[in-house]
Each structure stands twice: as C-alpha cells, then as structure tokens.
Motif scaffolding. Sequence first.
Motif, PDB file in Angstrom:
ATOM      1  N   SER A 101       0.849  -1.202   0.000  1.00  0.00           N
ATOM      2  CA  SER A 101       0.000   0.000   0.000  1.00  0.00           C
ATOM      3  C   SER A 101       0.879   1.244   0.000  1.00  0.00           C
ATOM      4  O   SER A 101       0.585   2.236  -0.678  1.00  0.00           O
ATOM      5  CB  SER A 101      -0.948  -0.002   1.201  1.00  0.00           C
ATOM      6  N   ALA A 102       1.996   1.189   0.740  1.00  0.00           N
ATOM      7  CA  ALA A 102       2.927   2.322   0.743  1.00  0.00           C
ATOM      8  C   ALA A 102       3.605   2.473  -0.614  1.00  0.00           C
ATOM      9  O   ALA A 102       3.741   3.593  -1.143  1.00  0.00           O
ATOM     10  CB  ALA A 102       3.967   2.135   1.842  1.00  0.00           C
ATOM     11  N   LEU A 103       4.039   1.360  -1.204  1.00  0.00           N
ATOM     12  CA  LEU A 103       4.676   1.423  -2.517  1.00  0.00           C
ATOM     13  C   LEU A 103       3.740   1.990  -3.574  1.00  0.00           C
ATOM     14  O   LEU A 103       4.154   2.752  -4.451  1.00  0.00           O
ATOM     15  CB  LEU A 103       5.129   0.023  -2.941  1.00  0.00           C
ATOM     16  N   LEU A 104       2.473   1.604  -3.523  1.00  0.00           N
ATOM     17  CA  LEU A 104       1.523   2.126  -4.502  1.00  0.00           C
ATOM     18  C   LEU A 104       1.472   3.648  -4.433  1.00  0.00           C
ATOM     19  O   LEU A 104       1.525   4.345  -5.461  1.00  0.00           O
ATOM     20  CB  LEU A 104       0.130   1.528  -4.260  1.00  0.00           C
ATOM     21  N   ASN A 105       1.371   4.185  -3.225  1.00  0.00           N
ATOM     22  CA  ASN A 105       1.307   5.641  -3.084  1.00  0.00           C
ATOM     23  C   ASN A 105       2.608   6.308  -3.515  1.00  0.00           C
ATOM     24  O   ASN A 105       2.611   7.342  -4.192  1.00  0.00           O
ATOM     25  CB  ASN A 105       0.970   6.001  -1.638  1.00  0.00           C
ATOM     26  N   ILE A 106       3.744   5.721  -3.131  1.00  0.00           N
ATOM     27  CA  ILE A 106       5.036   6.280  -3.516  1.00  0.00           C
ATOM     28  C   ILE A 106       5.201   6.253  -5.028  1.00  0.00           C
ATOM     29  O   ILE A 106       5.621   7.242  -5.647  1.00  0.00           O
ATOM     30  CB  ILE A 106       6.176   5.516  -2.822  1.00  0.00           C
ATOM     31  N   ASN A 107       4.875   5.140  -5.653  1.00  0.00           N
ATOM     32  CA  ASN A 107       5.056   5.030  -7.098  1.00  0.00           C
ATOM     33  C   ASN A 107       4.138   5.973  -7.856  1.00  0.00           C
ATOM     34  O   ASN A 107       4.502   6.486  -8.914  1.00  0.00           O
ATOM     35  CB  ASN A 107       4.840   3.584  -7.543  1.00  0.00           C
ATOM     36  N   TYR A 108       2.951   6.210  -7.314  1.00  0.00           N
ATOM     37  CA  TYR A 108       2.083   7.222  -7.928  1.00  0.00           C
ATOM     38  C   TYR A 108       2.741   8.593  -7.832  1.00  0.00           C
ATOM     39  O   TYR A 108       2.770   9.354  -8.815  1.00  0.00           O
ATOM     40  CB  TYR A 108       0.727   7.232  -7.234  1.00  0.00           C
ATOM     41  N   GLY A 109       3.286   8.935  -6.654  1.00  0.00           N
ATOM     42  CA  GLY A 109       3.961  10.214  -6.498  1.00  0.00           C
ATOM     43  C   GLY A 109       5.153  10.341  -7.429  1.00  0.00           C
ATOM     44  O   GLY A 109       5.391  11.403  -8.017  1.00  0.00           O
ATOM     45  N   ARG A 110       5.908   9.270  -7.602  1.00  0.00           N
ATOM     46  CA  ARG A 110       7.055   9.293  -8.504  1.00  0.00           C
ATOM     47  C   ARG A 110       6.609   9.499  -9.949  1.00  0.00           C
ATOM     48  O   ARG A 110       7.276  10.185 -10.726  1.00  0.00           O
ATOM     49  CB  ARG A 110       7.856   7.997  -8.361  1.00  0.00           C
ATOM     50  N   SER A 111       5.477   8.887 -10.310  1.00  0.00           N
ATOM     51  CA  SER A 111       5.009   9.016 -11.689  1.00  0.00           C
ATOM     52  C   SER A 111       4.682  10.462 -12.042  1.00  0.00           C
ATOM     53  O   SER A 111       4.805  10.863 -13.201  1.00  0.00           O
ATOM     54  CB  SER A 111       3.782   8.125 -11.919  1.00  0.00           C
ATOM     55  N   LEU A 112       4.270  11.251 -11.059  1.00  0.00           N
ATOM     56  CA  LEU A 112       3.955  12.661 -11.318  1.00  0.00           C
ATOM     57  C   LEU A 112       5.199  13.460 -11.659  1.00  0.00           C
ATOM     58  O   LEU A 112       5.114  14.543 -12.239  1.00  0.00           O
ATOM     59  CB  LEU A 112       3.254  13.272 -10.100  1.00  0.00           C
ATOM     60  N   GLU A 113       6.381  12.936 -11.279  1.00  0.00           N
ATOM     61  CA  GLU A 113       7.649  13.565 -11.626  1.00  0.00           C
ATOM     62  C   GLU A 113       8.280  12.937 -12.864  1.00  0.00           C
ATOM     63  O   GLU A 113       9.382  13.310 -13.266  1.00  0.00           O
ATOM     64  CB  GLU A 113       8.642  13.437 -10.463  1.00  0.00           C
ATOM     65  N   GLY A 114       7.613  11.949 -13.447  1.00  0.00           N
ATOM     66  CA  GLY A 114       8.208  11.234 -14.557  1.00  0.00           C
ATOM     67  C   GLY A 114       9.259  10.247 -14.125  1.00  0.00           C
ATOM     68  O   GLY A 114      10.119   9.852 -14.914  1.00  0.00           O
ATOM     69  N   VAL A 115       9.215   9.825 -12.872  1.00  0.00           N
ATOM     70  CA  VAL A 115      10.183   8.879 -12.327  1.00  0.00           C
ATOM     71  C   VAL A 115       9.544   7.499 -12.272  1.00  0.00           C
ATOM     72  O   VAL A 115       8.380   7.358 -11.896  1.00  0.00           O
ATOM     73  CB  VAL A 115      10.644   9.319 -10.923  1.00  0.00           C
ATOM     74  N   GLY A 116      10.300   6.483 -12.641  1.00  0.00           N
ATOM     75  CA  GLY A 116       9.777   5.129 -12.659  1.00  0.00           C
ATOM     76  C   GLY A 116       9.475   4.591 -11.279  1.00  0.00           C
ATOM     77  O   GLY A 116       9.823   5.201 -10.257  1.00  0.00           O
ATOM     78  N   PRO A 117       8.846   3.422 -11.211  1.00  0.00           N
ATOM     79  CA  PRO A 117       8.436   2.867  -9.912  1.00  0.00           C
ATOM     80  C   PRO A 117       9.619   2.448  -9.066  1.00  0.00           C
ATOM     81  O   PRO A 117      10.678   2.077  -9.571  1.00  0.00           O
ATOM     82  CB  PRO A 117       7.578   1.656 -10.306  1.00  0.00           C
ATOM     83  N   MET A 118       9.435   2.490  -7.771  1.00  0.00           N
ATOM     84  CA  MET A 118      10.429   1.999  -6.828  1.00  0.00           C
ATOM     85  C   MET A 118      10.334   0.479  -6.773  1.00  0.00           C
ATOM     86  O   MET A 118       9.249  -0.075  -6.560  1.00  0.00           O
ATOM     87  CB  MET A 118      10.201   2.599  -5.440  1.00  0.00           C
ATOM     88  N   ILE A 119      11.466  -0.194  -6.964  1.00  0.00           N
ATOM     89  CA  ILE A 119      11.520  -1.650  -6.922  1.00  0.00           C
ATOM     90  C   ILE A 119      12.438  -2.052  -5.776  1.00  0.00           C
ATOM     91  O   ILE A 119      13.630  -1.740  -5.780  1.00  0.00           O
ATOM     92  CB  ILE A 119      12.024  -2.224  -8.252  1.00  0.00           C
ATOM     93  N   LEU A 120      11.893  -2.737  -4.806  1.00  0.00           N
ATOM     94  CA  LEU A 120      12.638  -3.073  -3.592  1.00  0.00           C
ATOM     95  C   LEU A 120      13.454  -4.333  -3.761  1.00  0.00           C
ATOM     96  O   LEU A 120      13.077  -5.233  -4.516  1.00  0.00           O
ATOM     97  CB  LEU A 120      11.669  -3.259  -2.415  1.00  0.00           C
ATOM     98  N   PRO A 121      14.564  -4.436  -3.040  1.00  0.00           N
ATOM     99  CA  PRO A 121      15.284  -5.712  -2.996  1.00  0.00           C
ATOM    100  C   PRO A 121      14.374  -6.821  -2.479  1.00  0.00           C
ATOM    101  O   PRO A 121      13.465  -6.582  -1.671  1.00  0.00           O
ATOM    102  CB  PRO A 121      16.426  -5.444  -2.015  1.00  0.00           C
ATOM    103  N   VAL A 122      14.616  -8.038  -2.940  1.00  0.00           N
ATOM    104  CA  VAL A 122      13.759  -9.160  -2.558  1.00  0.00           C
ATOM    105  C   VAL A 122      13.751  -9.361  -1.046  1.00  0.00           C
ATOM    106  O   VAL A 122      12.724  -9.725  -0.455  1.00  0.00           O
ATOM    107  CB  VAL A 122      14.240 -10.440  -3.272  1.00  0.00           C
ATOM    108  N   ASP A 123      14.893  -9.112  -0.403  1.00  0.00           N
ATOM    109  CA  ASP A 123      14.987  -9.341   1.044  1.00  0.00           C
ATOM    110  C   ASP A 123      14.636  -8.102   1.853  1.00  0.00           C
ATOM    111  O   ASP A 123      14.911  -8.054   3.061  1.00  0.00           O
ATOM    112  CB  ASP A 123      16.383  -9.828   1.423  1.00  0.00           C
ATOM    113  N   TYR A 124      14.012  -7.112   1.249  1.00  0.00           N
ATOM    114  CA  TYR A 124      13.696  -5.867   1.966  1.00  0.00           C
ATOM    115  C   TYR A 124      12.955  -6.117   3.285  1.00  0.00           C
ATOM    116  O   TYR A 124      13.308  -5.521   4.310  1.00  0.00           O
ATOM    117  CB  TYR A 124      12.877  -4.933   1.073  1.00  0.00           C
ATOM    118  N   PRO A 125      11.914  -6.964   3.337  1.00  0.00           N
ATOM    119  CA  PRO A 125      11.206  -7.150   4.618  1.00  0.00           C
ATOM    120  C   PRO A 125      12.088  -7.696   5.721  1.00  0.00           C
ATOM    121  O   PRO A 125      11.778  -7.519   6.905  1.00  0.00           O
ATOM    122  CB  PRO A 125      10.090  -8.143   4.265  1.00  0.00           C
ATOM    123  N   GLU A 126      13.169  -8.379   5.364  1.00  0.00           N
ATOM    124  CA  GLU A 126      14.035  -8.986   6.375  1.00  0.00           C
ATOM    125  C   GLU A 126      15.172  -8.072   6.803  1.00  0.00           C
ATOM    126  O   GLU A 126      15.882  -8.377   7.778  1.00  0.00           O
ATOM    127  CB  GLU A 126      14.635 -10.296   5.827  1.00  0.00           C
TER     128      GLU A 126
END
Length: 626
Positions: A101-126
């Motif tokens: 849910s946080a990534l969705l909001n962040i990626n929407y905000g990034r799109s308004l700047e013409g910036v691509g989506p944030m892609i997290l490392p696979v082990d980010y939760p750990e």
Amino acid sequence: MHGRSGTRLRRGTTHDRTRQMGWLGTAVVGVLLVTTLSVATSTGSTVGSRGEAPATPSAAVLTAHEQAIVPPNHPQANVQAQVPFNCDQFALDNTPACIYSALLNINYGRSLEGVGPMILPVDYPELPPAEQLFVVFNLERTARGLPPLVELDASADDDALAGALASTDPAALGSSTFGAGPSIAAFGTGNALQADWEWMYTDGCYPTVGNAGCTSTSPNDPAGWDHRDAILGNYGSASAAAGAAEATATSGVHPGLLTWTAEFGQSLVAIPSAATAFENASVDYPSSAAPYLVDLSPDSGGDGSTVTIQGVYLSGASAVELGGPGCTAPPTVTSGESAVVVIPSCASGTVALQVVVPPNTSNALAYSAVGPVYRAAAATVAPPFVGMATTPSGGGYWEVAADGGVFTFGGASFHGSMGDRDLDAPIVGMAATSDGGGYWLVGADGGVFAFGDAHFFGSAANVRLDRPIVGMAATPDDGGYWLVAADGGVFSYGDARYQGSMGGKHLNRPVVGMAADQATGGYWLVAADGGIFSFDAPFHGSTGNIVLNRPVVGMEAAADGAGYRLVASDGGVFCFGLPFEGSEGSVHLDRPVVGVSAEGATAYWMVAADGGVFTFGGAGFFGSEG
C-alpha cells in the motif's frame, strides 16, 4: 481473562510475512505523523570528495526522467494518497499489506515527476529498519540521477537511535569518521516506506501544517520541503553517507510511538572502514518485480461490471484472470498503479482475480461475480502494550496497554483499569503489590492509578517534568513506590526512600526503567544502552560499553538484590548475577519486546507490544493478548 470494557481488536496473523495478503479485511488507520528538521539541508557543493562514485547496482535500476524534481526545486503541491496505508502505527510493520500500500502511493507520487516505480530488494522485509531506510533513500536518489549514499556510518546510526528514543531529530554531533549534516524524524509510522512518503511526497505543509515549525506560505515554498531536501541533498559523489534508526520512543513529545530518524552527511575516511555499519555495494537491487494487487473497486458485480484494479507494477498487463487462465479479460492499463477490466460472463461465484504481466502473475484478490462481498469494518489499531507484572507465586500475570487497559492471565486477578477512561498521557508501566491483591499503573505525565489493595501515595501529575516518566517500582511492604523519568530523575512516595538519581546529569542514552532492591531499600536505573545506575544497591555489571543490536527497554531484579536481568526490544536478555535461561534475541518478532517480569531466580517472562508473552526458566505460560 478480564480486561477493560469494550472490544479489543487486534490483527492477529496479519504480520505473517509469508502469506498472500488479500484486501477483503482492510484495516484503515488514521495515523498522525509529524516530522521535524534540526539542521538546514546543504544542497550546494561539498568538500572532501575522493573521486568518482563506484558503480553500484542502485544506479542501474532506474533512470532519472528529465521531469524529476531535485533540490533546489520542489513539487508544486503535496501528493494525494491513492489508497489507505494499511500499516500499524505503533510497531514495525513489514507485512505485504503495509509494504505494497505504501509502494503504490510512492510510485504514484514518482510518476507525477516522470520517475519510474520503486523496486525493492527481494529481502527488503528482512532487512533491519536502518538498512530499510538506507535502501529507500538510495532508490529515491538514484531514480533522480543523484549518486547513492555509500554507507551507513556507525556513529551516525548511534546519533539516529538517540534521536528516535527521544522522539526528536538526531543531534548532528559528527565524529572522526562522519561529517554530520541535516537530520530528520517521523513519528507514528510503521514502515520505512511510510516515513519516506511523508518526507518525500507530503512535506509541503501549505495550507495544512504537516511538520513542526513549518512556515511555508505557498505549496512549493522551500520551508515546507526541507526533509525532502535532506534525502536528496548533495553530500559528495563518492562519500555521501548517513545514519538511520527506528525505535519506539521512550521520551520526548511522542513516547510510545514508533519513530524513524536519519541524519545525512559525508564519510571522512575511506570506505569501508571500521565505522561502516552497512554498505550500499552489498545491496542487490532488482530491475523488475512481479505485479502485486492492493485493492479492487468494487469487489463484486455481475457480467459486464467495470472494476478498477489498484496495485504496483501493472504496466504491460496483458490479461486479467478470474478463477484461472480459463476465464480471462483484457485490461485497460491507466497507469503503473491502476487498470480497469470489464468482468466477462465466464466469471461465476467468488473467484480469485489476478493480473498477468508477462512473465509474471500477481497475487490474488477475491472478487464476487454473483453478489456483494461485504468488507470487514475498518479495524482500530489497539494501543500497544507497555508492560507486565507477575503474581507472587508466579502462577499468573497482568499485561497493561498504553490506554490503561489491564488484561489478566492464570492466577492474576482483575482489580480494575483505566481502559475506559480518558487519560492525559499514555500509561508507561505497572507494578503489583506483594500479595497480588492489587497493582499500580503510571502514566508518562507521572499520574498514578491504584487498584485493589494498592494504595495511592502521591504522583507527579502536577509536577513540571523535564522528561516523561518511563517506569515505576514498589517497595517490598507495599507502603510506597518510586517513579523514574527518561532523564534519570527519581520521585519517591510513601515509605519509598529517595536514594539519588541521574536527573540533571549527562546520559549517553535515556533511562528506560528501574527495579527495586528489596534487600537494601535502594534501586537500579537502566538506560537504553544497558547502562546501570545503582543507588544503595549493588552494581553487578551492565551493557553500557557494548554495541547492542536493539535498545534495552526494561529490567527486573532478584528479591535479595543478588542480580538483575536486562531485556532489549528484540528479546535479547543480559544477565548479571542471575542465570541466563534463554531469550528471543535470535527469533523474528512481530512486535518489539516492551517489558520483563520475574519470579524467583530463574523464571522470567517478557511481553511484546502486541501483548505476546514469552516464558523462560520454568515460567508458566497462561495466555496472552498477542
């Protein structure tokens, strides 16, 4: 089990990282988040750079678009969240529901700047929270063509932790290895991504004040974007460094709230060094990720119904499956975070809706093609538990929450609570009488509430405190008690004798608790770094000179004063003069440990912020709120 009046709602297994998260039982929580800045951000040139930045995986993940906004420029307005943040505001939340849910909001905000989506490392939760912040900062920087932060500096991490525990900006102290610059803090956020959202996308406080001391008079006034400026600041192409931390604040203006802090600056030595706590070069940054669905609107309807799908990484979607590949419909992708689909006639009953973005298929959300699916009512995130006490025989225990709710297990009797009353300040601890026939609760403002055969001897509620109260201890005859504040100040009532305090003295870390020495009438204070201060009580040792993985949150002592145990928020246990019977230090916890209690020399219990109870040394388990 007895508790306060009313129903206590908890998320239970919401924090199981391995399960697929649906959106049928969305817990929507209104979170108050406040951020402050203590040092002005430097966006000009820096000195001391040592050549070009080394090639890092992060630089290759995303390419900055020409529209990307970097200092000294700022967004024209705050970004509006597209979905609620499904995150716990009281404790660390690495669930898929929170992260995506946080990534969705962040990626929407990034799109308004013409910036691509944030892609997290696979082990980010750990990753540890400090490293999560570090990774997110670098994903924000490199996406806009800025050099990454090269390392987390250990001394800067220590500054950040001190700020988090005190619920304030880290002090820009600097060290022989780190030149300190601006620092930032966020309170009441459950995940590093939610803190990033506040700092990067909603930091413009006009016309609504979103951070302390904001003086902006227009949406793009720099006075409202100083936290964003700190994250995207210029600290050198090969020497940019930071310190970061996350902790439940024990003092300051937001005790009890999960606090995220960071300070930025420049490494003053070659990297890596003995002061390097974490290197960007060690992070594996992926270039793509599978789609993940967050919400369906509506989540029911018949043939021909139009459904809006919200999620992340939806660009390139080729099909929507309803119950499997045998029933599909073509989606209309409106953005990387949204797609629209018309439900086909082959969909029947409650089916698993998934989006295919070759070569990947998303998680599934339930869609009812025959009638309405009623969403669960928005859940109220319960106040965190803050402490516990055990009965004299060890046959039961009490748990107490920040709102004063008391919960009893085993042979512990319920004598009353503050759970259904308004409090001027959150409850921070409790102590039981020697016969188990009553208990006291203490608030951060020094207010004391007595129940059962516990007598009221006075409080600090009307005293102007320099720092909030963080704990209490009772005398062995139940004729009095002590209160201790985060600055080490001690307040004594009834027959509790004042033996001294650390009030007005320099502390490396704030005091987080105390224990009484029943043999001498003295007491010990313990600080977040495990430092022990003894007053008419024997000193048995401390962890004050040891680097801890997580801060100490409390202590318990033997009745004869022969020793004591310290417990850290990760469940680590440190014994001095008493036997070690085990800990949770090597186990993943859904919530941090917040307190410890004991009976005899070997049996002890720990309680976590979600009410979970852990037992050691023959201590009986009688149930929990976890």
